[in-house]
Scaffold this motif. Structure first.
Motif, PDB file in Angstrom:
ATOM      1  N   UNK A  50       0.867  -1.190   0.000  1.00 64.92           N
ATOM      2  CA  UNK A  50       0.000   0.000   0.000  1.00 64.92           C
ATOM      3  C   UNK A  50       0.897   1.231   0.000  1.00 64.92           C
ATOM      4  N   UNK A  51       0.417   2.327  -0.607  1.00 70.04           N
ATOM      5  CA  UNK A  51       1.221   3.547  -0.653  1.00 70.04           C
ATOM      6  C   UNK A  51       1.403   4.173   0.731  1.00 70.04           C
ATOM      7  N   UNK A  52       0.445   3.960   1.635  1.00 71.77           N
ATOM      8  CA  UNK A  52       0.464   4.463   3.010  1.00 71.77           C
ATOM      9  C   UNK A  52       0.345   5.982   3.082  1.00 71.77           C
ATOM     10  N   UNK A  53       1.182   6.708   2.317  1.00 71.66           N
ATOM     11  CA  UNK A  53       1.115   8.177   2.286  1.00 71.66           C
ATOM     12  C   UNK A  53       1.211   8.653   0.842  1.00 71.66           C
ATOM     13  N   UNK A  54       0.358   9.606   0.489  1.00 73.30           N
ATOM     14  CA  UNK A  54       0.358  10.178  -0.853  1.00 73.30           C
ATOM     15  C   UNK A  54       0.865  11.610  -0.785  1.00 73.30           C
ATOM     16  N   UNK A  55       1.764  11.966  -1.703  1.00 75.49           N
ATOM     17  CA  UNK A  55       2.306  13.314  -1.727  1.00 75.49           C
ATOM     18  C   UNK A  55       1.273  14.290  -2.298  1.00 75.49           C
ATOM     19  N   UNK A  56       1.032  15.384  -1.581  1.00 78.10           N
ATOM     20  CA  UNK A  56       0.134  16.443  -2.044  1.00 78.10           C
ATOM     21  C   UNK A  56       0.788  17.780  -1.721  1.00 78.10           C
ATOM     22  N   UNK A  57       0.306  18.881  -2.280  1.00 75.72           N
ATOM     23  CA  UNK A  57       0.861  20.197  -1.925  1.00 75.72           C
ATOM     24  C   UNK A  57       0.752  20.502  -0.433  1.00 75.72           C
ATOM     25  N   UNK A  58      -0.194  19.843   0.249  1.00 83.04           N
ATOM     26  CA  UNK A  58      -0.378  20.083   1.676  1.00 83.04           C
ATOM     27  C   UNK A  58       0.448  19.138   2.549  1.00 83.04           C
ATOM     28  N   UNK A  59       1.204  18.236   1.917  1.00 88.06           N
ATOM     29  CA  UNK A  59       2.020  17.301   2.681  1.00 88.06           C
ATOM     30  C   UNK A  59       1.651  15.868   2.352  1.00 88.06           C
ATOM     31  N   UNK A  60       2.109  14.954   3.196  1.00 88.06           N
ATOM     32  CA  UNK A  60       1.873  13.528   2.995  1.00 88.06           C
ATOM     33  C   UNK A  60       0.527  13.154   3.595  1.00 88.06           C
ATOM     34  N   UNK A  61      -0.412  12.750   2.762  1.00 90.90           N
ATOM     35  CA  UNK A  61      -1.759  12.420   3.215  1.00 90.90           C
ATOM     36  C   UNK A  61      -1.870  10.903   3.373  1.00 90.90           C
ATOM     37  N   UNK A  62      -2.266  10.421   4.562  1.00 96.17           N
ATOM     38  CA  UNK A  62      -2.339   8.975   4.785  1.00 96.17           C
ATOM     39  C   UNK A  62      -3.472   8.316   4.003  1.00 96.17           C
ATOM     40  N   UNK A  63      -3.229   7.091   3.571  1.00103.12           N
ATOM     41  CA  UNK A  63      -4.268   6.296   2.912  1.00103.12           C
ATOM     42  C   UNK A  63      -5.181   5.697   3.990  1.00103.12           C
ATOM     43  N   UNK A  64      -6.305   5.115   3.584  1.00 97.89           N
ATOM     44  CA  UNK A  64      -7.177   4.466   4.585  1.00 97.89           C
ATOM     45  C   UNK A  64      -6.456   3.400   5.398  1.00 97.89           C
ATOM     46  N   UNK A  65      -5.560   2.640   4.777  1.00 98.96           N
ATOM     47  CA  UNK A  65      -4.820   1.620   5.524  1.00 98.96           C
ATOM     48  C   UNK A  65      -3.922   2.273   6.568  1.00 98.96           C
ATOM     49  N   UNK A  66      -3.254   3.370   6.198  1.00 98.21           N
ATOM     50  CA  UNK A  66      -2.402   4.063   7.164  1.00 98.21           C
ATOM     51  C   UNK A  66      -3.226   4.582   8.335  1.00 98.21           C
ATOM     52  N   UNK A  67      -4.414   5.124   8.061  1.00 99.07           N
ATOM     53  CA  UNK A  67      -5.290   5.593   9.134  1.00 99.07           C
ATOM     54  C   UNK A  67      -5.666   4.438  10.056  1.00 99.07           C
ATOM     55  N   UNK A  68      -5.892   3.278   9.465  1.00101.23           N
ATOM     56  CA  UNK A  68      -6.262   2.100  10.256  1.00101.23           C
ATOM     57  C   UNK A  68      -5.105   1.639  11.139  1.00101.23           C
ATOM     58  N   UNK A  69      -3.889   1.745  10.629  1.00 95.61           N
ATOM     59  CA  UNK A  69      -2.709   1.292  11.376  1.00 95.61           C
ATOM     60  C   UNK A  69      -2.263   2.297  12.437  1.00 95.61           C
TER      61      UNK A  69
END
Length: 311
Positions: A50-69
């Motif tokens: 899983x990507x866990x974190x996605x790069x955005x202009x606002x920073x690293x946004x967690x994926x649903x799996x990352x939120x779960x972990x």
């Protein structure tokens, strides 16, 4: 997945990324290079598929799996930290230290009088300070230990934090005794819309949604005065015919000293949940446990089941 499949340092990187959302900040705090942090994240991505974190202009946004972990990882690291840093017994009667609680000005009015009285009798050597949620990076300061506890409506405190419900409360209309609205047992929408209003713009708190909900209900108010905090509300209402929308606990505290009264709100506003929050790192700290116990005993509504876990 087995624990042997993971590197503890990678979980530390994951936890810090959940809090900071920027690789550069995590690298700085952990004393590593940015490539090293990125490499640890890459290994975690491969391990979890899983990507866990996605790069955005606002920073690293967690994926649903990352939120779960996030919750289990934060709690596990906190337990390990506590186990490696065994602390001695805490005696509030003989302890001398300063403790800090994050709260709004509403919190200071509602909580501090009873809390200060309790500390004076039980822990005379402990001094108390408060900080505003809007004047500090509350999440960072709690993670670093600068702030011991936070009380309020704080949806921003999620991964890495425990919480317990203190109580729920409704919003009411507050005004001076002798006001024309005081002859009514219940306010209609016409009564409310026809009054002149004092509005508190409480930036950084969940109370800001109230004004939006009132607008959505189709009510156009005549706002005569806007202020950035609740401290002055009693003084202003006492000497004017303005009406303020406030929480019932605050109305109860202001009514007597300022000669005010309040009625149920004419708009169906949702009740607000007031919680106590603490960081997972201090979950087993004897001093923090004592402070939480005092707050729970003073303010928790026993009719409400408490929850302990991530937000």
């Amino acid at each position: 997945m087995e624990l042997t499949d993971l590197d503890l340092n990678q979980l530390v990187v994951f936890h810090r990324l959940m809090l900071e959302r920027r690789v550069s900040r995590v690298a700085e705090q952990l004393g590593r290079t940015q490539p090293a942090v990125s490499n640890a994240l890459a290994k975690l991505r491969r391990r979890f598929g899983d990507e866990l974190f996605l790069r955005t202009p606002q920073g690293m946004v967690p994926t649903p799996l990352a939120e779960q972990l996030a919750g289990p990882v934060g709690q596990a690291l906190a337990l390990l930290h506590d186990g490696l840093n065994t602390q001695t017994r805490f005696d509030p009667a003989s302890e001398r230290r300063a403790m800090t609680i994050g709260m709004t000005d509403i919190g200071e009015i509602v909580f501090l009088p009873a809390l200060v009285r309790r500390l004076a009798g039980e822990a005379p050597g402990i001094t108390l300070s408060t900080v505003r949620h809007t004047a500090t990076n509350l999440r960072d300061d709690m993670e670093s230990g600068k702030v011991d506890l936070a009380i309020g409506l704080l949806p921003q405190l999620k991964a890495g934090f425990f919480q317990r419900r203190l109580f729920r409360q409704r919003y009411v209309c507050l005004f001076r005794r002798g006001h024309a609205l005081g002859t009514k047992r219940r306010l209609s929408r016409q009564d409310y819309a026809g009054a002149e209003h004092l509005v508190v713009v409480a930036a950084g708190t969940g109370h800001g949604r109230v004004d939006e909900l009132i607008r959505r209900a189709g009510i156009e108010r005549t706002v005569r005065l806007t202020v950035p905090h609740f401290v002055s509300v009693g003084h202003i209402l006492q000497a004017t015919d303005l009406v303020a929308t406030v929480t019932e606990k605050l109305a109860e505290r202001l009514a007597g000293p300022f000669g005010l009264t309040y009625l149920p709100h004419s708009v169906a506003l949702p009740e607000v949940a007031i919680n106590a929050f603490w960081h997972a790192k201090v979950h087993r700290s004897p001093a923090n446990q004592w402070l939480r116990r005092v707050v729970f005993e003073l303010f928790a509504d026993d009719r409400v089941a408490s929850t302990t876990g991530e937000d």
